[in-house]
Design a protein around this motif. Structure first.
Motif, PDB file in Angstrom:
ATOM      1  N   ILE A   1     -45.693  13.699  56.003  1.00 28.03           N
ATOM      2  CA  ILE A   1     -45.764  14.609  57.152  1.00 28.03           C
ATOM      3  C   ILE A   1     -47.214  15.035  57.409  1.00 28.03           C
ATOM      4  O   ILE A   1     -47.668  15.072  58.568  1.00 28.03           O
ATOM      5  CB  ILE A   1     -44.871  15.850  56.902  1.00 28.03           C
ATOM      6  CG1 ILE A   1     -43.395  15.418  56.791  1.00 28.03           C
ATOM      7  CG2 ILE A   1     -45.037  16.858  58.043  1.00 28.03           C
ATOM      8  CD1 ILE A   1     -42.833  14.749  58.011  1.00 28.03           C
ATOM      9  N   GLU A   2     -47.945  15.367  56.366  1.00 30.60           N
ATOM     10  CA  GLU A   2     -49.341  15.771  56.542  1.00 30.60           C
ATOM     11  C   GLU A   2     -50.179  14.618  57.086  1.00 30.60           C
ATOM     12  O   GLU A   2     -51.065  14.810  57.922  1.00 30.60           O
ATOM     13  CB  GLU A   2     -49.911  16.263  55.203  1.00 30.60           C
ATOM     14  CG  GLU A   2     -49.300  17.573  54.735  1.00 30.60           C
ATOM     15  CD  GLU A   2     -49.388  18.666  55.795  1.00 30.60           C
ATOM     16  OE1 GLU A   2     -50.500  18.883  56.336  1.00 30.60           O
ATOM     17  OE2 GLU A   2     -48.344  19.277  56.104  1.00 30.60           O
TER      18      GLU A   2
ATOM     19  N   LYS B   1     -49.487  14.331  60.770  1.00 31.43           N
ATOM     20  CA  LYS B   1     -50.148  15.390  61.543  1.00 31.43           C
ATOM     21  C   LYS B   1     -51.629  15.056  61.762  1.00 31.43           C
ATOM     22  O   LYS B   1     -52.178  15.286  62.846  1.00 31.43           O
ATOM     23  CB  LYS B   1     -50.004  16.723  60.815  1.00 31.43           C
ATOM     24  CG  LYS B   1     -48.586  17.306  60.848  1.00 31.43           C
ATOM     25  CD  LYS B   1     -48.508  18.611  60.060  1.00 31.43           C
ATOM     26  CE  LYS B   1     -47.118  19.214  60.105  1.00 31.43           C
ATOM     27  NZ  LYS B   1     -47.017  20.456  59.293  1.00 31.43           N
TER      28      LYS B   1
ATOM     29  N   GLU C   1     -36.868  16.819  62.290  1.00 27.03           N
ATOM     30  CA  GLU C   1     -38.171  17.444  62.039  1.00 27.03           C
ATOM     31  C   GLU C   1     -39.301  16.630  62.673  1.00 27.03           C
ATOM     32  O   GLU C   1     -40.216  17.191  63.288  1.00 27.03           O
ATOM     33  CB  GLU C   1     -38.416  17.569  60.530  1.00 27.03           C
ATOM     34  CG  GLU C   1     -39.768  18.205  60.190  1.00 27.03           C
ATOM     35  CD  GLU C   1     -40.055  18.170  58.684  1.00 27.03           C
ATOM     36  OE1 GLU C   1     -39.566  17.243  58.013  1.00 27.03           O
ATOM     37  OE2 GLU C   1     -40.786  19.062  58.209  1.00 27.03           O
TER      38      GLU C   1
ATOM     39  N   ASP D   1     -39.119  17.347  66.353  1.00 27.92           N
ATOM     40  CA  ASP D   1     -39.522  18.719  66.688  1.00 27.92           C
ATOM     41  C   ASP D   1     -41.025  18.936  66.518  1.00 27.92           C
ATOM     42  O   ASP D   1     -41.632  19.762  67.225  1.00 27.92           O
ATOM     43  CB  ASP D   1     -38.754  19.714  65.816  1.00 27.92           C
ATOM     44  CG  ASP D   1     -37.269  19.755  66.160  1.00 27.92           C
ATOM     45  OD1 ASP D   1     -36.895  19.232  67.233  1.00 27.92           O
ATOM     46  OD2 ASP D   1     -36.489  20.295  65.354  1.00 27.92           O
ATOM     47  N   LEU D   2     -41.624  18.220  65.576  1.00 32.40           N
ATOM     48  CA  LEU D   2     -43.072  18.346  65.352  1.00 32.40           C
ATOM     49  C   LEU D   2     -43.885  17.510  66.345  1.00 32.40           C
ATOM     50  O   LEU D   2     -45.116  17.536  66.317  1.00 32.40           O
ATOM     51  CB  LEU D   2     -43.415  17.901  63.925  1.00 32.40           C
ATOM     52  CG  LEU D   2     -42.964  18.832  62.792  1.00 32.40           C
ATOM     53  CD1 LEU D   2     -43.217  18.181  61.429  1.00 32.40           C
ATOM     54  CD2 LEU D   2     -43.688  20.175  62.878  1.00 32.40           C
TER      55      LEU D   2
ATOM     56  N   LEU E   1     -44.011  14.206  66.499  1.00 30.87           N
ATOM     57  CA  LEU E   1     -44.652  13.089  65.791  1.00 30.87           C
ATOM     58  C   LEU E   1     -44.184  11.725  66.298  1.00 30.87           C
ATOM     59  O   LEU E   1     -44.665  10.691  65.832  1.00 30.87           O
ATOM     60  CB  LEU E   1     -44.402  13.216  64.285  1.00 30.87           C
ATOM     61  CG  LEU E   1     -44.951  14.506  63.642  1.00 30.87           C
ATOM     62  CD1 LEU E   1     -44.610  14.556  62.161  1.00 30.87           C
ATOM     63  CD2 LEU E   1     -46.464  14.593  63.844  1.00 30.87           C
TER      64      LEU E   1
END
Length: 453
Positions: A194-195, A198, A264, A267-268, A270
């Motif tokens: 995830i990082e 981002k 997720e 929603d982020l 990505l």
């Protein structure tokens, strides 16, 4: 079923230990007893197919997710030797099983077709009534590694399909150039993924692409996530309980967690902007162009990227890592190859059987791997692996690989792509898990499997 469990266990152990009969690793070439010689030049002439007085056209049906190029090269050689032609018919991959079942129910049999691996396909197609049996054809099985024969064998020692191709793989494919520009490495765990995503988004590149419009690509997220998240939690015993309907998909927290993880990502922000319009074709183009960094995908994307961007591009610019687990880098998903099947009532079943015998000759097997390199299932076959395949080979060697759960279950994840398309629209995790579980049980019941009726 105990027999099947044993077979699967043997196949997993075989793959994990890289103990393919007659295979060895040699700088990316597997099973090359003498790499300096050309197998095409040194193997004896093929004797399984002879010229025919009255050539026919054999129909061969495949999913459109399968690369047809290596098959067409073999069929060109077959036509030169016999005079018979092969007409290739590609059906939509997402509906392939249902379309084949419909053709069987109406008597519209192809002469030959490619089907997903494993004996569970026998139930769908009423194999004992409809398909040619290969059990006693030693000339075919002598060329295939024993674990693959065992994988295809039913508890009553019947075999209705001949495996053909290479050990498949699923996971996360990524553009190395994007990773290099952003300064990130393949993730050490899921939080790291995830990082990493981002950071990629902050650089102006779309982290992930999902082919929601085409439907089937979105399933890969769950299949490859299963081996890293669900298998460690429920083990082989849990999978056997799913097989007998003693455990429900909705009762497994790690299954619900996969839906939550995909939500997720959405929603982020990505994924790509046009999520519902996403297609498999655009997925390849955007990752190759460096506009998308990562995709959850099967190995069918390798030849597609090669066609679009060249073989060197795939070798030098595409990487692979498993779906990361919570506490480690995850487990690679592997699959046995698809199987070739011949309906007994097909118009040209005899020619189709001869064609399969022609396809498994050493010359044609090596011709296949020259065009579609992969981890071979044939004895002494030669195949030069791509770096992404070498990555998976390394994971197999270290015991970090597991067979696709769908190859370990008789009921299927029915209508899964429709469930996921709705899920991408409404984002309701509980509703999606409930529908996923209900469709699985419905499929088991429709097949009249023990525990589901």
């Amino acid at each position: 079923m105990r027999k099947m469990k044993t077979v699967l266990s043997m196949l997993t152990v075989c793959l994990a230990a890289s103990s393919f009969t007659g295979c060895s690793s040699n700088s990316g070439t597997i099973g090359t007893p003498d790499a300096g010689k050309s197998a095409v030049a040194t193997n004896p002439p093929t004797r399984s197919a002879a010229p025919t007085k009255d050539p026919v056209t054999v129909t061969f049906v495949i999913p459109n997710t399968v690369d047809a190029v290596p098959f067409n090269k073999i069929f060109e050689a077959y036509q030169k030797q016999t005079g018979n032609k092969v007409e290739l018919q590609a059906l939509p991959g997402g509906d392939f099983d249902n379309m084949m079942k419909t053709r069987f129910s109406t008597g519209d049999f192809p002469d030959l077709f490619l089907m997903q691996p494993g004996t569970k396909q026998n139930v769908k197609l009423r194999a004992e009534e409809t398909l040619h049996e290969w059990s006693a054809d030693t000339a075919v099985w002598d060329r295939i590694i024993p674990s693959m024969k065992e994988f295809q064998t039913t508890p009553d020692k019947k075999i209705y399909g001949v495996p053909f191709g290479a050990t498949g793989m699923m996971g996360v494919y990524y553009n190395k150039d994007v990773f290099g520009k952003v300064g990130v490495q393949p993730p050490k765990n899921y939080a790291d993924l995830i990082e990493t995503a981002k950071k990629i988004k902050a650089s102006g590149v779309t982290p992930f692409y999902e082919g929601v419009k085409d439907g089937w690509p979105a399933q890969i997220f769950y299949l490859t996530g299963w081996v890293s998240g669900v298998d460690p939690a429920i083990g082989d015993e849990g999978v056997q309980k799913l097989e007998k309907n003693q455990l429900g998909l909705a009762d497994i927290p790690q299954v619900k967690d996969l839906f939550a993880k995909q939500k997720e990502l959405k929603d982020l922000g990505l994924y790509q902007d046009n999520l519902m319009a996403g297609t498999y074709d655009e997925m390849q183009s955007k990752m190759g162009d460096g506009k998308v960094a990562m995709v959850f995908m099967l190995d069918g994307i390798i030849p597609q990227l090669e066609k679009k961007f060249s073989k060197d591009f795939v070798k030098d610019h595409i990487g692979f890592f498993p779906f990361p687990a919570a506490n480690d880098a995850g487990t690679a998903l592997i699959t046995p190859p698809n199987q070739l099947m011949v309906p007994e009532k097909a118009k040209h079943s005899k020619e189709a059987i001869d064609l399969i015998k022609f396809m498994v000759t050493p010359d044609m097997v090596n011709l296949y791997y020259q065009t579609a390199p992969g981890i071979p299932i044939f004895k002494d076959a030669k195949s030069e692996l791509y770096p992404v395949q070498q990555t998976v080979k390394g994971l197999i060697d270290t015991g970090k690989a597991k067979i696709n759960v769908q190859n370990r279950l008789t009921p299927t994840f029915a209508d899964f792509q429709k469930t996921l398309q709705n899920f991408f629209i409404n984002g309701n995790v509980d509703a999606a898990v409930k529908e996923f579980d209900a469709n699985y049980k419905k499929d088991g019941k429709s097949k009249r499997l023990a525990g589901f009726e």
